[in-house]
Design a protein around this motif. Structure first.
Motif, mmCIF file in Angstrom:
data_model
loop_
_atom_site.group_PDB
_atom_site.id
_atom_site.type_symbol
_atom_site.label_atom_id
_atom_site.label_comp_id
_atom_site.label_asym_id
_atom_site.label_seq_id
_atom_site.Cartn_x
_atom_site.Cartn_y
_atom_site.Cartn_z
ATOM 1 N N ALA A 1 47.317 50.995 42.259
ATOM 2 C CA ALA A 1 46.394 49.970 41.750
ATOM 3 C C ALA A 1 44.967 50.253 42.192
ATOM 4 O O ALA A 1 44.024 50.106 41.397
ATOM 5 C CB ALA A 1 46.842 48.595 42.224
ATOM 6 N N GLU A 2 44.786 50.657 43.445
ATOM 7 C CA GLU A 2 43.422 50.932 43.909
ATOM 8 C C GLU A 2 42.828 52.132 43.187
ATOM 9 O O GLU A 2 41.638 52.126 42.829
ATOM 10 C CB GLU A 2 43.402 51.159 45.412
ATOM 11 C CG GLU A 2 41.988 51.382 45.931
ATOM 12 C CD GLU A 2 41.871 51.344 47.450
ATOM 13 O OE1 GLU A 2 40.784 51.694 47.952
ATOM 14 O OE2 GLU A 2 42.841 50.960 48.121
ATOM 15 N N ALA A 3 43.633 53.167 42.931
ATOM 16 C CA ALA A 3 43.130 54.327 42.205
ATOM 17 C C ALA A 3 42.709 53.958 40.789
ATOM 18 O O ALA A 3 41.684 54.435 40.276
ATOM 19 C CB ALA A 3 44.209 55.417 42.168
ATOM 20 N N ILE A 4 43.480 53.100 40.151
ATOM 21 C CA ILE A 4 43.140 52.658 38.799
ATOM 22 C C ILE A 4 41.861 51.840 38.819
ATOM 23 O O ILE A 4 40.981 52.002 37.951
ATOM 24 C CB ILE A 4 44.321 51.852 38.209
ATOM 25 C CG1 ILE A 4 45.530 52.777 37.995
ATOM 26 C CG2 ILE A 4 43.930 51.174 36.902
ATOM 27 C CD1 ILE A 4 46.829 52.050 37.740
ATOM 28 N N PHE A 5 41.728 50.967 39.814
ATOM 29 C CA PHE A 5 40.512 50.164 39.935
ATOM 30 C C PHE A 5 39.287 51.048 40.137
ATOM 31 O O PHE A 5 38.243 50.853 39.490
ATOM 32 C CB PHE A 5 40.658 49.182 41.100
ATOM 33 C CG PHE A 5 39.415 48.377 41.383
ATOM 34 C CD1 PHE A 5 39.054 47.324 40.567
ATOM 35 C CD2 PHE A 5 38.607 48.687 42.472
ATOM 36 C CE1 PHE A 5 37.899 46.584 40.821
ATOM 37 C CE2 PHE A 5 37.460 47.951 42.735
ATOM 38 C CZ PHE A 5 37.107 46.904 41.911
ATOM 39 N N SER B 1 59.426 44.614 42.099
ATOM 40 C CA SER B 1 58.807 45.798 41.494
ATOM 41 C C SER B 1 57.456 45.516 40.840
ATOM 42 O O SER B 1 57.019 46.276 39.984
ATOM 43 C CB SER B 1 59.744 46.386 40.445
ATOM 44 O OG SER B 1 60.033 45.417 39.437
ATOM 45 N N THR B 2 56.806 44.446 41.227
ATOM 46 C CA THR B 2 55.549 44.063 40.578
ATOM 47 C C THR B 2 54.459 43.828 41.613
ATOM 48 O O THR B 2 54.692 43.209 42.647
ATOM 49 C CB THR B 2 55.732 42.786 39.735
ATOM 50 O OG1 THR B 2 56.779 42.989 38.791
ATOM 51 C CG2 THR B 2 54.452 42.421 38.994
ATOM 52 N N LEU B 3 53.253 44.312 41.314
ATOM 53 C CA LEU B 3 52.080 44.108 42.169
ATOM 54 C C LEU B 3 50.881 43.788 41.311
ATOM 55 O O LEU B 3 50.711 44.350 40.220
ATOM 56 C CB LEU B 3 51.804 45.355 43.007
ATOM 57 C CG LEU B 3 50.535 45.333 43.867
ATOM 58 C CD1 LEU B 3 50.781 45.977 45.233
ATOM 59 C CD2 LEU B 3 49.376 46.062 43.159
ATOM 60 N N LEU B 4 50.043 42.886 41.807
ATOM 61 C CA LEU B 4 48.792 42.535 41.125
ATOM 62 C C LEU B 4 47.627 42.812 42.042
ATOM 63 O O LEU B 4 47.657 42.489 43.236
ATOM 64 C CB LEU B 4 48.799 41.065 40.712
ATOM 65 C CG LEU B 4 47.489 40.517 40.113
ATOM 66 C CD1 LEU B 4 47.766 39.526 38.984
ATOM 67 C CD2 LEU B 4 46.617 39.836 41.178
ATOM 68 N N LEU B 5 46.584 43.394 41.478
ATOM 69 C CA LEU B 5 45.284 43.525 42.144
ATOM 70 C C LEU B 5 44.244 42.846 41.269
ATOM 71 O O LEU B 5 44.130 43.155 40.083
ATOM 72 C CB LEU B 5 44.909 44.992 42.341
ATOM 73 C CG LEU B 5 43.443 45.265 42.750
ATOM 74 C CD1 LEU B 5 43.112 44.644 44.108
ATOM 75 C CD2 LEU B 5 43.152 46.766 42.752
ATOM 76 N N SER B 6 43.513 41.916 41.863
ATOM 77 C CA SER B 6 42.372 41.311 41.172
ATOM 78 C C SER B 6 41.144 41.565 42.021
ATOM 79 O O SER B 6 41.133 41.257 43.221
ATOM 80 C CB SER B 6 42.576 39.808 40.977
ATOM 81 O OG SER B 6 41.515 39.239 40.225
#
Length: 446
Positions: A13-17, A370-375
């Motif tokens: 998620a951090e790499a995508i952000f 199996s789910t993570l959220l980054l806002s």
């Protein structure tokens, strides 16, 4: 945070952000739209003959203004006669030809008033033979306070705090700001004395409305004093705003004070505005990196708005559907959204719209394996905190309770920051010196 389903979703998620951030790097965005072509300066889709320009003055406001100015300096160098940019405390970078002044955000301060006065003086020193290059980005509204006649800085501060706390959208907040100002709502162009004005704009608002980004200093203003009254009534603020603000808005509604300049006003005849970057660009880059890391990406929307906790519930509902049925996309999947949510303050805790959204999501994801959220905010600052945002997954509530935290109470008290700080799940980027609203990234492993 432990790996989920044999994947480190937090790192993904951090790499995508960060890929989204890179796509809206202000220097890259400006260099795409500002170049020398022989004896011409090309700004967006407009070309200016350099031998017909008396002097070039560069001014800027916003969280990205110094990095935008660095790109302008790389193109123009000694051709810049005068330059001044205003940015948030801690966001400045060394510049060779432009003065850098720092001020407060999101509530304006005296340094902002002084800096804006200096900026207006720079523009007022131009004339019909000159070019004013404006570098505008999100945060510019608070960073360029120029209180209108009869309005004190304290009046603007109090009004801003009320609007921020009630859950008003940035469109509504900036509509009011424009009618309490001497620079916003196109009024900067009144100071240019007929000079050509070219604005390069990094958008941090839904729809890329030119009149809303940094309160539209170089754009016609379709809003009215009557709109301001309606907004304040809608949120029950009319009887709470400072007396001088009420007096000015009433005078405007009664036609006793001139409106902000509207579309078709002659002061915009030589004004050209160009969007150089926005949330769609960030989402596009995030989508590519998500795919490269093995996820099937799906961009849900670039126009997310509404209460942060309600948006969290919707995003998590979609994530559950992906897990249960493989619709609207099969796992491993990456749901992407962008925009700007709001928070109606009811508690006394510390947090911002992104950590609030993440904590509300943690309630919905409790037990999910199996789910993570980054806002996170692309400007690196979530509300009054040093975090960009936070990560939440199915283990967040369990881990929080093991530390003696009460996540539901934290959410009710708008204290999401301290909850995620204790868990080590804040995203701390420092100043990114860009700003195209917020990104929500939801990863669902196979």
């Amino acid at each position: 945070m432990a790996a989920l389903n044999n994947r480190n979703l937090k790192a993904d998620a951090e790499a995508i952000f960060r890929a989204g951030l890179q796509a809206v790097d202000p220097e890259v965005c400006v260099r795409r739209h500002l170049r020398l072509d022989g004896n011409r300066l090309v700004v967006g889709e407009t070309a200016y003959a350099l031998d017909r320009i008396g002097k070039i003055v560069v001014v800027g406001v916003g969280k990205a203004s110094t990095t935008m100015a660095r790109a302008a300096e790389a193109v123009l160098g000694e051709r810049i006669a005068k330059g001044l940019v205003i940015t948030k405390y801690g966001h400045g970078v060394p510049l060779a030809h432009c003065q850098v002044l720092e001020a407060a955000h999101p509530v304006p301060d005296e340094n902002g008033v002084t800096a804006t006065r200096a900026l207006l003086d720079r523009v007022a020193g131009t004339g019909p033979d000159d070019l004013v290059l404006c570098l505008i980005s999100g945060g510019g509204s608070a960073l360029s306070p120029a209180p209108a006649a009869g309005i004190r800085l304290a009046d603007k501060q109090a009004t801003t705090r009320l609007l921020l706390a009630c859950g008003a959208t940035i469109h509504e907040i900036n509509t009011v700001r424009k009618h309490l100002s001497r620079i916003k709502g196109g009024q900067l162009c009144r100071r240019a004395n007929g000079a050509a004005v070219a604005a390069l704009i990094l958008s941090d608002v839904i729809g890329d409305n030119l009149d809303i980004i940094a309160s539209g200093s170089t754009a016609p203003d379709p809003g009215t004093f009557g709109d301001c009254r309606a907004i304040l009534d809608r949120y029950g603020l009319w009887d709470r705003i400072p007396g001088p603000v009420k007096t000015r808005l009433e005078a405007g509604c009664n036609g006793k004070i001139p409106e902000t300049p509207k579309p078709g006003d002659p002061i915009f005849a030589r004004v050209h505005n160009q969007i150089v970057g926005n949330i769609s660009a960030a989402l596009g880059a995030a989508e590519k990196v998500a795919r490269s890391r093995g996820f099937t990406p799906l961009v849900l929307a670039s126009t997310i708005q509404g209460e942060a906790s309600e948006v969290a519930r919707v995003l998590c509902a979609i994530a559950r559907e992906v897990t249960l049925s493989g619709h609207p996309v099969a796992p491993p999947a990456c749901l992407l959204a962008g925009g700007e949510t709001t928070v109606t303050l009811k508690g006394t805790g510390l947090g911002g719209r992104n950590t609030e959204l993440a904590l509300a999501a943690a309630m919905e994801l409790d037990g999910a394996r199996s789910t993570l959220l980054l806002s996170a905010g692309t400007d690196g600052t979530d509300g009054p905190t040093d975090a960009a945002g936070a990560f939440a997954d199915g283990s967040t509530l369990r881990r929080a309770k093991a530390l003696g935290l009460k996540p539901a109470a934290c959410l009710a008290d708008n204290d999401s920051y301290h909850c995620f700080a204790s868990l080590g799940d804040l995203l701390i980027t420092g100043p990114t010196r860009t700003n195209v609203m917020d990104l929500q990234i939801v990863l669902i492993a196979a």
